[in-house]
Design a protein around this motif. Structure first.
Motif, short mmCIF file in Angstrom:
data_model
loop_
_atom_site.label_atom_id
_atom_site.label_comp_id
_atom_site.label_asym_id
_atom_site.label_seq_id
_atom_site.Cartn_x
_atom_site.Cartn_y
_atom_site.Cartn_z
N TYR A 36 0.79 -1.22 0.00
CA TYR A 36 0.00 0.00 0.00
C TYR A 36 0.83 1.28 0.00
CZ TYR A 36 -3.87 -3.13 0.79
OH TYR A 36 -4.79 -4.12 0.66
N TYR A 37 2.13 1.18 0.22
CA TYR A 37 2.98 2.37 0.26
C TYR A 37 3.37 2.80 -1.14
CZ TYR A 37 3.63 2.15 5.29
OH TYR A 37 3.43 2.18 6.64
N GLU A 38 3.39 4.11 -1.33
CA GLU A 38 3.85 4.69 -2.58
C GLU A 38 4.91 5.73 -2.27
OE1 GLU A 38 0.56 6.37 -4.69
OE2 GLU A 38 -0.60 4.52 -4.59
N THR A 39 5.89 5.86 -3.13
CA THR A 39 6.89 6.90 -2.97
C THR A 39 6.26 8.24 -3.34
OG1 THR A 39 8.64 5.34 -3.53
CG2 THR A 39 9.17 7.68 -3.71
N VAL A 40 6.49 9.24 -2.50
CA VAL A 40 5.97 10.58 -2.74
C VAL A 40 6.97 11.33 -3.61
CG1 VAL A 40 5.35 12.78 -1.66
CG2 VAL A 40 4.72 10.61 -0.56
N THR A 41 6.51 11.89 -4.69
CA THR A 41 7.37 12.69 -5.56
C THR A 41 7.46 14.10 -4.96
OG1 THR A 41 6.61 11.44 -7.48
CG2 THR A 41 7.72 13.54 -7.90
N PRO A 42 8.67 14.53 -4.59
CA PRO A 42 8.80 15.86 -3.98
C PRO A 42 8.53 16.97 -4.99
CG PRO A 42 10.96 14.78 -4.17
CD PRO A 42 9.94 13.81 -4.66
N THR A 43 7.94 18.05 -4.49
CA THR A 43 7.71 19.22 -5.34
C THR A 43 8.97 20.05 -5.43
OG1 THR A 43 7.00 20.64 -3.52
CG2 THR A 43 5.29 19.35 -4.64
N GLY A 44 9.82 19.97 -4.39
CA GLY A 44 11.05 20.74 -4.36
C GLY A 44 10.85 22.15 -3.84
N THR A 45 9.59 22.53 -3.58
CA THR A 45 9.34 23.89 -3.12
C THR A 45 8.59 23.97 -1.80
OG1 THR A 45 7.32 23.97 -4.44
CG2 THR A 45 9.32 24.86 -5.45
N ASP A 46 7.71 23.02 -1.53
CA ASP A 46 6.90 23.13 -0.31
C ASP A 46 6.71 21.80 0.41
OD1 ASP A 46 5.23 21.88 -2.08
OD2 ASP A 46 3.57 23.27 -1.84
N ASP A 47 7.69 20.93 0.31
CA ASP A 47 7.57 19.61 0.94
C ASP A 47 7.73 19.68 2.46
OD1 ASP A 47 7.36 18.00 -1.52
OD2 ASP A 47 9.38 18.79 -1.87
N SER B 116 -4.33 4.08 2.43
CA SER B 116 -5.08 3.18 3.30
C SER B 116 -5.17 3.68 4.74
CB SER B 116 -4.45 1.78 3.28
OG SER B 116 -3.17 1.81 3.88
N SER B 117 -4.36 4.67 5.11
CA SER B 117 -4.40 5.19 6.48
C SER B 117 -3.85 6.62 6.49
CB SER B 117 -3.55 4.31 7.39
OG SER B 117 -3.39 4.91 8.66
N PRO B 118 -4.46 7.50 7.27
CA PRO B 118 -3.96 8.88 7.32
C PRO B 118 -2.66 9.02 8.12
CG PRO B 118 -5.82 8.63 8.80
CD PRO B 118 -5.69 7.34 8.04
N ILE B 119 -2.24 7.99 8.83
CA ILE B 119 -1.02 8.11 9.63
C ILE B 119 0.15 7.33 9.06
CG2 ILE B 119 -2.19 8.70 11.79
CD1 ILE B 119 -1.86 5.76 12.64
N ARG B 120 0.10 6.96 7.81
CA ARG B 120 1.19 6.20 7.21
C ARG B 120 2.25 7.07 6.54
NH1 ARG B 120 -0.24 0.36 4.72
NH2 ARG B 120 -0.64 -0.61 6.72
N PHE B 121 2.07 8.37 6.51
CA PHE B 121 3.04 9.26 5.87
C PHE B 121 4.33 9.30 6.69
CE2 PHE B 121 5.11 13.32 5.16
CZ PHE B 121 5.08 13.44 3.77
N ARG B 122 5.49 9.14 6.03
CA ARG B 122 6.81 9.29 6.65
C ARG B 122 7.70 10.00 5.65
NH1 ARG B 122 3.83 6.80 9.33
NH2 ARG B 122 4.15 5.17 10.86
N ALA B 123 8.56 10.89 6.16
CA ALA B 123 9.49 11.60 5.28
C ALA B 123 10.78 11.89 6.02
CB ALA B 123 8.87 12.90 4.77
N CYS B 124 11.84 12.03 5.26
CA CYS B 124 13.16 12.37 5.79
C CYS B 124 13.73 13.49 4.91
CB CYS B 124 14.11 11.18 5.72
SG CYS B 124 13.50 9.70 6.54
N PHE B 125 14.53 14.35 5.52
CA PHE B 125 15.17 15.43 4.78
C PHE B 125 16.34 15.94 5.60
CE2 PHE B 125 12.10 17.38 7.57
CZ PHE B 125 12.72 18.53 8.04
N THR B 126 17.08 16.87 5.04
CA THR B 126 18.12 17.58 5.79
C THR B 126 17.87 19.07 5.63
OG1 THR B 126 19.64 17.59 3.91
CG2 THR B 126 19.87 15.77 5.49
N THR B 127 18.33 19.82 6.62
CA THR B 127 18.20 21.28 6.57
C THR B 127 19.46 21.92 7.13
OG1 THR B 127 16.85 23.20 7.15
CG2 THR B 127 16.99 21.45 8.79
N GLN B 128 19.81 23.07 6.56
CA GLN B 128 20.95 23.84 7.06
C GLN B 128 20.51 24.88 8.09
OE1 GLN B 128 24.12 23.09 6.19
NE2 GLN B 128 23.23 21.41 5.03
N THR B 129 19.21 25.05 8.26
CA THR B 129 18.71 26.03 9.22
C THR B 129 19.01 25.55 10.64
OG1 THR B 129 16.91 26.52 7.68
CG2 THR B 129 16.67 27.33 9.94
#
Length: 175
Positions: A29-40, A65-78
C-alpha cells in the motif's frame, strides 16, 4: 495418505496467506511521494502561518489506506535554535515505525533524540485532515523527519468521547 496430503495443502495455504499478509502490510500500500522541491517541508510560525523552510535530500512514502502512514526524511541547514525561536513546537509527538525498507526513518532513534533533547518537534499543519496533524522533528545536526500524529480531536472522535469546542467541524462523506 489422504491426511498427509490434506495436511500439506493446509500448511501451504497458511504459508501463502502469511506471506501475502506480510507483503500487503509492509510493501503493497505504500507509494513513494514525488517531492515538489518547493513546499515539501512546511512549519507553522508562532503567528500561525504556514511557511516552507530550506531543505534538501527529501524522501517520503505515503499510503491512501491510512492517514497516519506518511513518513518523510530530509536535511536542513537552518540551525535548530532558529527553528525553535520561529516556529510552533509540538508537544507529545512520538514517531511511529516505518517499514524496514524505508531506512532513513528509524522511529526508535528519532524518539530517543526527542526524549534526550537532541531533536525538537514542530507543528507543520494542524488538522491536515480531521484529527490528524503533520509534525516535523529536526535534530541538532540538521536531519529532519515528518510524520502524522492523531491529535486530541482525533482521539476523541475515534474513541467516541464528546468532542470539545476547540475541535473543528468534522466533514462527513457522502453516500
Amino acid at each position: 495418505m489422504t491426511g498427509k496430503i490434506l495436511g500439506i495443502v493446509i500448511l501451504v495455504c497458511a504459508l501463502v496467506a502469511g506471506v501475502a499478509m506480510y507483503y500487503l502490510q509492509v510493501y503493497a500500500y505504500y507509494e513513494t511521494v514525488t517531492p515538489t522541491g518547493t513546499d515539501d517541508v512546511q512549519l507553522t510560525t508562532l503567528n500561525g502561518e504556514l511557511e516552507t523552510i530550506l531543505y534538501e535530500d527529501f524522501q517520503a512514502i505515503d499510503s491512501e489506506s491510512s492517514p497516519i502512514r506518511f513518513r518523510a526524511c530530509f536535511t536542513t541547514q537552518t540551525p535548530l535554535s532558529t527553528l525553535t525561536s520561529t516556529y510552533e513546537q509540538y508537544l507529545g509527538a512520538a514517531p511511529r515505525n516505518a517499514p524496514g525498507w524505508f531506512d532513513c526513518f528509524d522511529a526508535e532513534t528519532i524518539g530517543d533524540d526527542i526524549r534526550n533533547g537532541r531533536a525538537q518537534v514542530f507543528t507543520s499543519q494542524r488538522n491536515l485532515e480531521f484529527g490528524i496533524d503533520r509534525v516535523v522533528a529536526v535534530t541538532e545536526d540538521g536531519r529532519g523527519y515528518i510524520w502524522h500524529e492523531i491529535n486530541d480531536c482525533g482521539d476523541k472522535a475515534y474513541d467516541g468521547s464528546p468532542m470539545g469546542e476547540d475541535c473543528p467541524e468534522r466533514e462527513t462523506g457522502g453516500n
